[in-house]
Design a protein around this motif. Structure first.
Motif, short mmCIF file in Angstrom:
data_model
loop_
_atom_site.label_atom_id
_atom_site.label_comp_id
_atom_site.label_asym_id
_atom_site.label_seq_id
_atom_site.Cartn_x
_atom_site.Cartn_y
_atom_site.Cartn_z
N LYS A 1 16.00 62.09 -36.22
CA LYS A 1 14.89 62.39 -35.31
C LYS A 1 14.62 61.21 -34.39
CE LYS A 1 12.77 66.15 -37.75
NZ LYS A 1 11.72 66.65 -38.62
N ALA A 2 14.78 60.00 -34.93
CA ALA A 2 14.57 58.81 -34.09
C ALA A 2 15.58 58.78 -32.94
CB ALA A 2 14.69 57.55 -34.94
N LEU A 3 16.73 59.42 -33.14
CA LEU A 3 17.74 59.47 -32.07
C LEU A 3 17.56 60.70 -31.18
CD1 LEU A 3 20.88 58.44 -34.16
CD2 LEU A 3 19.64 57.04 -32.49
N GLY A 4 16.51 61.46 -31.42
CA GLY A 4 16.22 62.60 -30.55
C GLY A 4 16.91 63.90 -30.95
N VAL A 5 17.52 63.95 -32.15
CA VAL A 5 18.19 65.19 -32.56
C VAL A 5 17.13 66.26 -32.82
CG1 VAL A 5 19.56 66.24 -34.42
CG2 VAL A 5 20.19 64.00 -33.49
N LYS A 6 17.34 67.44 -32.23
CA LYS A 6 16.31 68.50 -32.32
C LYS A 6 16.69 69.60 -33.30
CE LYS A 6 13.60 67.32 -28.71
NZ LYS A 6 14.05 65.94 -28.66
N SER A 7 17.88 69.52 -33.91
CA SER A 7 18.32 70.59 -34.80
C SER A 7 17.38 70.73 -35.99
CB SER A 7 19.71 70.28 -35.37
OG SER A 7 20.57 69.92 -34.35
N ARG A 8 17.45 71.90 -36.63
CA ARG A 8 16.74 72.08 -37.90
C ARG A 8 17.49 71.30 -38.97
NH1 ARG A 8 14.83 75.75 -35.66
NH2 ARG A 8 13.14 77.06 -36.25
N ILE A 9 16.74 70.58 -39.80
CA ILE A 9 17.40 69.75 -40.82
C ILE A 9 16.82 70.09 -42.19
CG2 ILE A 9 18.16 67.42 -41.44
CD1 ILE A 9 17.26 66.47 -38.70
N GLY A 10 17.68 70.52 -43.09
CA GLY A 10 17.25 70.83 -44.45
C GLY A 10 17.80 69.80 -45.41
N PHE A 11 17.13 69.65 -46.55
CA PHE A 11 17.58 68.69 -47.56
C PHE A 11 17.55 69.37 -48.92
CE2 PHE A 11 16.65 65.53 -50.85
CZ PHE A 11 17.66 64.61 -50.61
N PHE A 12 18.61 69.17 -49.70
CA PHE A 12 18.62 69.70 -51.06
C PHE A 12 18.87 68.55 -52.04
CE2 PHE A 12 20.50 71.58 -54.85
CZ PHE A 12 19.52 72.51 -55.15
N LEU A 13 17.98 68.45 -53.03
CA LEU A 13 18.13 67.41 -54.05
C LEU A 13 18.86 68.00 -55.25
CD1 LEU A 13 17.41 64.43 -54.74
CD2 LEU A 13 15.45 65.35 -55.99
N HIS A 14 20.06 67.48 -55.54
CA HIS A 14 20.86 68.04 -56.65
C HIS A 14 20.40 67.51 -58.00
CE1 HIS A 14 24.29 69.87 -54.31
NE2 HIS A 14 23.60 69.26 -53.36
N ILE A 15 19.68 66.39 -57.98
CA ILE A 15 19.32 65.76 -59.27
C ILE A 15 17.82 65.93 -59.48
CG2 ILE A 15 21.26 64.17 -58.96
CD1 ILE A 15 19.28 61.93 -58.41
N PRO A 16 17.28 65.55 -60.63
CA PRO A 16 15.86 65.81 -60.86
C PRO A 16 14.96 64.95 -59.98
CG PRO A 16 16.99 65.16 -62.91
CD PRO A 16 17.94 64.91 -61.79
N LEU A 17 13.76 65.45 -59.74
CA LEU A 17 12.70 64.62 -59.15
C LEU A 17 11.69 64.42 -60.27
CD1 LEU A 17 11.74 63.39 -56.43
CD2 LEU A 17 10.21 65.34 -56.25
N PRO A 18 11.44 63.17 -60.66
CA PRO A 18 10.55 62.96 -61.81
C PRO A 18 9.08 63.09 -61.41
CG PRO A 18 11.31 60.86 -60.97
CD PRO A 18 11.94 61.92 -60.10
N ASP A 19 8.21 62.93 -62.39
CA ASP A 19 6.77 63.01 -62.09
C ASP A 19 6.33 61.80 -61.27
OD1 ASP A 19 6.20 60.77 -63.80
OD2 ASP A 19 6.53 62.12 -65.48
N LEU A 20 5.10 61.90 -60.75
CA LEU A 20 4.59 60.88 -59.83
C LEU A 20 4.64 59.46 -60.40
CD1 LEU A 20 3.02 60.18 -57.22
CD2 LEU A 20 0.92 60.73 -58.47
N GLN A 21 4.23 59.31 -61.66
CA GLN A 21 4.17 57.96 -62.23
C GLN A 21 5.56 57.33 -62.28
OE1 GLN A 21 1.57 56.19 -62.58
NE2 GLN A 21 0.38 57.99 -61.96
N THR A 22 6.55 58.12 -62.66
CA THR A 22 7.93 57.59 -62.72
C THR A 22 8.42 57.29 -61.31
OG1 THR A 22 8.24 59.04 -64.62
CG2 THR A 22 10.22 58.06 -63.68
N PHE A 23 8.13 58.19 -60.37
CA PHE A 23 8.55 58.00 -58.98
C PHE A 23 8.00 56.69 -58.41
CE2 PHE A 23 8.17 59.09 -54.37
CZ PHE A 23 9.49 59.42 -54.12
N LYS A 24 6.78 56.37 -58.82
CA LYS A 24 6.13 55.16 -58.28
C LYS A 24 6.76 53.86 -58.81
CE LYS A 24 1.52 55.37 -57.62
NZ LYS A 24 0.12 55.81 -57.90
N ALA A 25 7.67 53.98 -59.76
CA ALA A 25 8.36 52.78 -60.23
C ALA A 25 9.45 52.34 -59.24
CB ALA A 25 8.99 53.05 -61.59
N ILE A 26 9.78 53.20 -58.28
CA ILE A 26 10.77 52.80 -57.27
C ILE A 26 10.02 51.97 -56.23
CG2 ILE A 26 12.45 53.64 -55.56
CD1 ILE A 26 12.31 56.38 -57.04
N PRO A 27 10.47 50.74 -55.97
CA PRO A 27 9.69 49.89 -55.07
C PRO A 27 9.39 50.54 -53.72
CG PRO A 27 11.41 48.62 -56.14
CD PRO A 27 11.63 50.04 -56.54
#
Ligand code: ADP
Ligand code: G6P
Length: 465
Positions: A138-164
């Motif tokens: 988007k910073a380069l001005g790309v206007k296409s639709r962009i989707g994202f799929f996470l193949h691995i788990p997303l942990p709960d908020l407290q665990t996520f917050k351990a990532i700096p």
């Protein structure tokens, strides 16, 4: 346009890892361009994609210097994000240069993609290695639709917050038009993270309002080419003799998230408490190498080899080896036959986004005399496969009990459980998965800078009319 770190091999040889296996099946049907960042390391990288043509689709590889690649792939992706998102905070190794490399690789990929993309192309980005990509595009001005799929788990908020850099990661995710997850479990975690970090508001349509934009969220459980895998099993089984003893099988990349030492501990308890099964059953564990240069992976390898040797030494005889262990990738047709001819499929990860092996094992069975799937409660697949024997992978007694129950299960119960699993799978195959994601991405309404809703493939006036 598919974008992922790992792309399939240009020569079509065997690939292991759920992302490549599933996407290869999805893309082979309709064709397209698959852009990959891995395995193209050179000290004089080209500024454009290096294109390769395969019969089924095209591959565009983004070259980069090996130092940058190591810090991005072995470093940030697999020494920070992989352990954190799998809840293994004890294994995180944070180095300042890793985060910078992670961001820089996304920038480089974005530049090469921006050169190649047309406005009405859909861009589908895959997995934790490339979270900042929509932000950079988007910073380069790309206007296409962009989707994202996470193949691995997303942990709960407290665990996520351990990532700096957790705040940056949440913001980068919010730059996509659609973010997809394997399970309701992970989707719930995302909603909570967006609420807490970016004051996201959940709308009645299930989308999230953040900073005046709407981001679509959804659960899209990944799957396999069910009919194709079944065919491989049928063809191979026709001329392969069955194993001399009923076989238990495990097939996993040699990753600490797969719970391999815990699985062997469960098998050891089973042998210890059921001497009548000695010389009557065998475990085959196929575990190809993966991310060898990260210390945690070296450790899991020696731990597994030690445990396999320990069980063989303790229970083995001149005529019987209780654990057979193969440390390499096998061709898919061979895997399909091994699954077909195994009485029990052992899938016991400690935490897994989905786990395709569980689905492959079920697809490969003979409906008239099927084997039994033992499945961890922490695999995403457990949400969809309740008819498997569900176990707690941390409890060796529980695994041992399930092994015994599977080996002794009467034919009628095996047929019933398998029938339920297989009929779900036949509908929810890999085409169903990719079609559901792309349909949702195409339906995302975008509010442009002009404040007008833009629908894909339609001019704003046509959508309004
Ligand atoms: P992950 O994506 O974490 O590796 P999955 O179970 O979702 O786990 O997907 C793994 C894929 O890799 C499956 O399609 C499986 O058949 C394949 N695979 C795993 N081990 C091997 C192996 N030894 N040889 C060939 N393919 C393998
Ligand atoms: C998992 C990840 C994928 C990755 C695969 C193999 O499936 O979700 O993104 O490609 O493991 O790992 P590798 O590091 O070899 O690409």
């Amino acid at each position: 346009m598919i974008v992922s770190n790992r792309a399939p091999s240009v020569d079509g040889s065997d690939d292991s890892g759920g992302l490549v296996v599933a996407l290869k099946d999805a893309l082979a049907k309709d064709g397209g361009l698959w852009i990959g960042g891995a395995a193209q390391q050179t000290e004089r990288p080209s500024a454009s994609l290096v294109l390769h043509h395969r019969a089924d689709f095209d591959i565009g590889l983004c070259e980069m210097e090996s130092g940058l690649y190591q810090d991005y792939y072995l470093g940030y992706s697999n020494s920070v994000l992989w352990p954190a998102l799998h809840g293994r905070l004890d294994l995180i190794d944070v180095q300042p240069r890793y985060a910078a490399a992670y961001r820089e690789v996304a920038r480089r990929l974005a530049r090469t993609i921006a050169e190649a993309v047309a406005e009405d192309d859909l861009i589908w980005v895959h997995d934790y290695q490339l979270i900042p990509l929509a932000h950079e595009l988007k910073a380069l001005g790309v206007k296409s639709r962009i989707g994202f799929f996470l193949h691995i788990p997303l942990p709960d908020l407290q665990t996520f917050k351990a990532i700096p850099d957790w705040r940056d990661l949440a913001r980068w995710l919010a730059d996509y038009d659609l973010v997809g997850f394997q399970t309701q479990r992970d989707l719930g975690h995302m909603i909570n993270i967006f609420r807490h970090t970016l004051r996201g508001e959940l709308r009645a349509n299930g989308n999230m309002g953040i900073d005046g934009r709407e981001i679509a969220l959804g659960c899209f459980p990944i799957s396999i080419n069910v009919d194709g895998f079944r065919r491989l099993a049928d063809e191979g089984a026709a001329d392969t003799p069955p194993p001399p003893l009923p076989r238990l099988i495990g097939v996993d990349r040699l990753d600490y998230s797969k719970g391999l030492p815990q699985r062997l501990a469960g098998y050891e308890v089973f042998l210890e408490s059921n001497p009548e099964f000695h010389s009557q059953v065998g475990l085959l564990q196929v575990a190809p190498p993966t991310r060898d240069d990260v210390d945690a992976y070296k450790e899991i390898r020696s731990e597994l080899e030690h445990l396999a040797g320990h069980i063989n030494g303790r229970f083995g005889t001149v005529d019987w080896t209780p654990v057979q262990y193969i440390h390499r990738a096998l061709p898919r047709d061979q895997l399909a036959v091994l699954f077909r001819l195994s009485r029990v499929g052992l899938v016991t990860p400690l935490f897994d986004g989905m786990n395709l092996v569980a689905k492959e094992y079920v697809a490969a069975q003979d409906e008239a005399d099927p084997g039994v799937l033992i499945l961890s409660q922490f695999a995403g697949a457990a949400e969809e496969m309740p008819e498997a024997l569900i176990v707690n992978p941390h409890d060796p007694q529980d695994i041992a009990r399930a092994i015994k129950a599977a080996l002794e299960m009467p034919l009628a119960e095996r047929v019933e459980r398998h029938g339920a699993l297989y009929s779900h799978l036949r509908i929810h195959d890999v085409d169903h998965w990719s079609a559901a994601f792309l349909k949702r991405l195409l339906s995302v309404e975008r509010i442009g800078v002009d404040g007008v809703a833009h629908f894909p493939g339609l001019e704003p006036w046509a959508a309004a009319g």
